[in-house]
Design an enzyme around this catalytic site. Structure first.
Site, PDB file in Angstrom:
ATOM      1  N   HIS A  22       0.850  -1.181   0.000  1.00 52.87           N
ATOM      2  CA  HIS A  22       0.000   0.000   0.000  1.00 52.87           C
ATOM      3  C   HIS A  22       0.893   1.240   0.000  1.00 52.87           C
ATOM      4  O   HIS A  22       1.984   1.212   0.552  1.00 52.87           O
ATOM      5  CB  HIS A  22      -0.903  -0.015   1.239  1.00 52.87           C
ATOM      6  CG  HIS A  22      -1.902   1.089   1.257  1.00 52.87           C
ATOM      7  ND1 HIS A  22      -2.950   1.148   0.385  1.00 52.87           N
ATOM      8  CD2 HIS A  22      -1.990   2.198   2.033  1.00 52.87           C
ATOM      9  CE1 HIS A  22      -3.659   2.228   0.628  1.00 52.87           C
ATOM     10  NE2 HIS A  22      -3.094   2.888   1.622  1.00 52.87           N
ATOM     11  N   ALA A  23       0.483   2.306  -0.609  1.00 53.41           N
ATOM     12  CA  ALA A  23       1.136   3.617  -0.660  1.00 53.41           C
ATOM     13  C   ALA A  23       2.669   3.562  -0.768  1.00 53.41           C
ATOM     14  O   ALA A  23       3.197   3.335  -1.843  1.00 53.41           O
ATOM     15  CB  ALA A  23       0.686   4.481   0.497  1.00 53.41           C
TER      16      ALA A  23
END
Length: 87
Positions: free
Chosen positions: A15-16
């Site tokens: 994620h991110a």
């Protein structure tokens, strides 16, 4: 087609920040690489959005796919297995 299967090591999954670090490494490699979660359809590993859309969490198994790029896949697999969310 070369493949590497690896367990996601980042506590937040891909994620991110971890996805961004992975996609930067893929782009720097200069070889088209795809990534899939489980038996899912492979997506472009150079796209942050595509990698995040996989929804790969900590401990999930992902597979990297590329044509004749064993050394690059080894490096990317090592990267995914590490904690990419650390500073």
């Amino acid at each position: 087609m070369s493949t590497r299967t690896v367990i996601v090591g980042s506590p937040v999954g891909l994620h991110a920040r971890p996805a961004a670090k992975l996609t930067q490494a893929v782009q720097a490699a200069g070889v088209p690489v795809r990534i899939s979660l489980g038996d899912g359809e492979p997506v472009d590993a150079a796209s942050v959005l595509a990698v995040m859309t996989l929804g790969a969490g900590h401990g999930d198994e992902v597979t990297l796919h590329a044509e004749d790029a064993d050394a690059i896949l080894d490096q990317l697999a090592e990267l995914i297995a590490s904690d990419l969310d650390s500073a």
